[in-house]
Design an enzyme around this catalytic site. Sequence first.
Site, PDB file in Angstrom:
ATOM      1  N   ARG A  27       0.770  -1.327   0.084  1.00  0.00           N
ATOM      2  CA  ARG A  27      -0.028  -0.030   0.092  1.00  0.00           C
ATOM      3  C   ARG A  27       0.625   1.214   0.089  1.00  0.00           C
ATOM      4  O   ARG A  27       0.452   2.194  -0.727  1.00  0.00           O
ATOM      5  CB  ARG A  27      -0.931  -0.065   1.006  1.00  0.00           C
ATOM      6  CG  ARG A  27      -1.870  -1.267   0.932  1.00  0.00           C
ATOM      7  CD  ARG A  27      -3.232  -1.061   1.936  1.00  0.00           C
ATOM      8  NE  ARG A  27      -3.993   0.078   1.749  1.00  0.00           N
ATOM      9  CZ  ARG A  27      -4.075   1.146   2.426  1.00  0.00           C
ATOM     10  NH1 ARG A  27      -3.296   1.459   3.353  1.00  0.00           N
ATOM     11  NH2 ARG A  27      -4.857   2.213   1.834  1.00  0.00           N
ATOM     12  N   CYS A  62      14.603  -4.946  -4.666  1.00  0.00           N
ATOM     13  CA  CYS A  62      15.171  -4.207  -5.536  1.00  0.00           C
ATOM     14  C   CYS A  62      14.477  -3.110  -6.521  1.00  0.00           C
ATOM     15  O   CYS A  62      14.295  -3.191  -7.691  1.00  0.00           O
ATOM     16  CB  CYS A  62      15.747  -5.041  -6.693  1.00  0.00           C
ATOM     17  SG  CYS A  62      17.007  -6.142  -5.678  1.00  0.00           S
TER      18      CYS A  62
END
Length: 402
Positions: A297, A328
Amino acid sequence: MNFKELSKKYGTPLYVYDFEHFENQYNELKKAFKARKSIISYAIKANSNLSVVKKFASLGSGADCVSIGEVKRALLAGIDKYKIIFSGVGKRDDEIQEALEKDILMINVESEAELKRVDEIAKNLGKVARISIRVNPNIDPKTHPYISTGLSENKFGVDIETAKKMYIYAKKSQNLNPVGIHFHIGSQLTELEPIREASAIVADLVRSLKAINIDIKFFDVGGGLGIKYKDEETIKPYDYAQAILSTLSGLDVTIVCEPGRFLVGNGGWFLTKVLYEKVNGDKRFVIVDGAMNDLIRPSLYNAYHKIEVLSSKENPKVSKANIVGPVCESGDFFAKEIEVPETNPGDLVVIHSAGAYGFTMASNYNTRPRPAEVAVEDNKDRLIRRRETFEDLIACEIDYMV
Ligand SMILES: *Cc1c(COP(=O)(O)O)cnc(C)c1O
């Protein structure tokens, strides 16, 4: 809630749910509608763990589903089939067929083309499909644009005129029974007026349908009731119910309400542990073992979650930091530029309001196993989903053996 103990017992990252909170929220909303017949249909997509759904089933809840998978979850968890609604803008034929075979309360139809498909599929099966039509009342819900659904620019539902045409078509068909009407204008709603307006518009449509002998039994007001993440003024369930009820005079309908976030949002926490701290230039980063793949979120909506850092340092200095995960992506963060005490590796970080759209939006990005989930009820905790293993993650890949 003893987060430290739970994180020791079950490891991190971890989702923890307070089932009593779920129950209290359900009861409060149910009570708010007590002047009428009502069905609270829990929106399973908010948190679809079978134990969570089973908890709602035990309270008498129905289920709002947006895929046949969710319909199956609802049935498996013991939700009454006559309280299950199947919504969604794009249902496949096989999903429609299975929903008809499972004899759920109604299929919520979102386009003319879909209505014709449901008609055909019902005909082939020799069944009568109970349907509702999702009306888009073209109301601005004043929420985040990604979770707004009730404007004509959004992909959901059909306009009033189209809906009327569809009801007339359905009424004429041997294989369709139009029993419901539906609207859902958005999520995390914190203002009453758009809800009242939308309800009034849809109630008028019900009256004009009644005038041509189309009798709507289920008035489905969708979900979307907001919760407090930070300092939002939220809508009280009683006021919410009153706003809707005030638009329904003269109509004998059962109210269906489909809350997701309201029922589970603030009854869930995401626990993660500090791995390291580092400073790049003048930026301080606290790196934790949870990441955007576990709770997306903040990355997806820039959503705010209250974060508590339980530092084990004596008199820790507090300074601004970003709390980030190991994935990453620069978008992999839980909070930016918040005041955080100095930490030691292993210190616990508690992310609040993670009960809705937390685990259900989790992925295996970066080949990260999804977290375990724990229920707390009657002061006892229990594992309701074990942590995934590497083997779980590769189980569907069948063409690599050398
Ligand atoms: C997502 C959704 C809900 C639940 O929304 P919340 O904001 O979690 O209450 C209800 N109904 C429909 C049709 C939905 O798509």
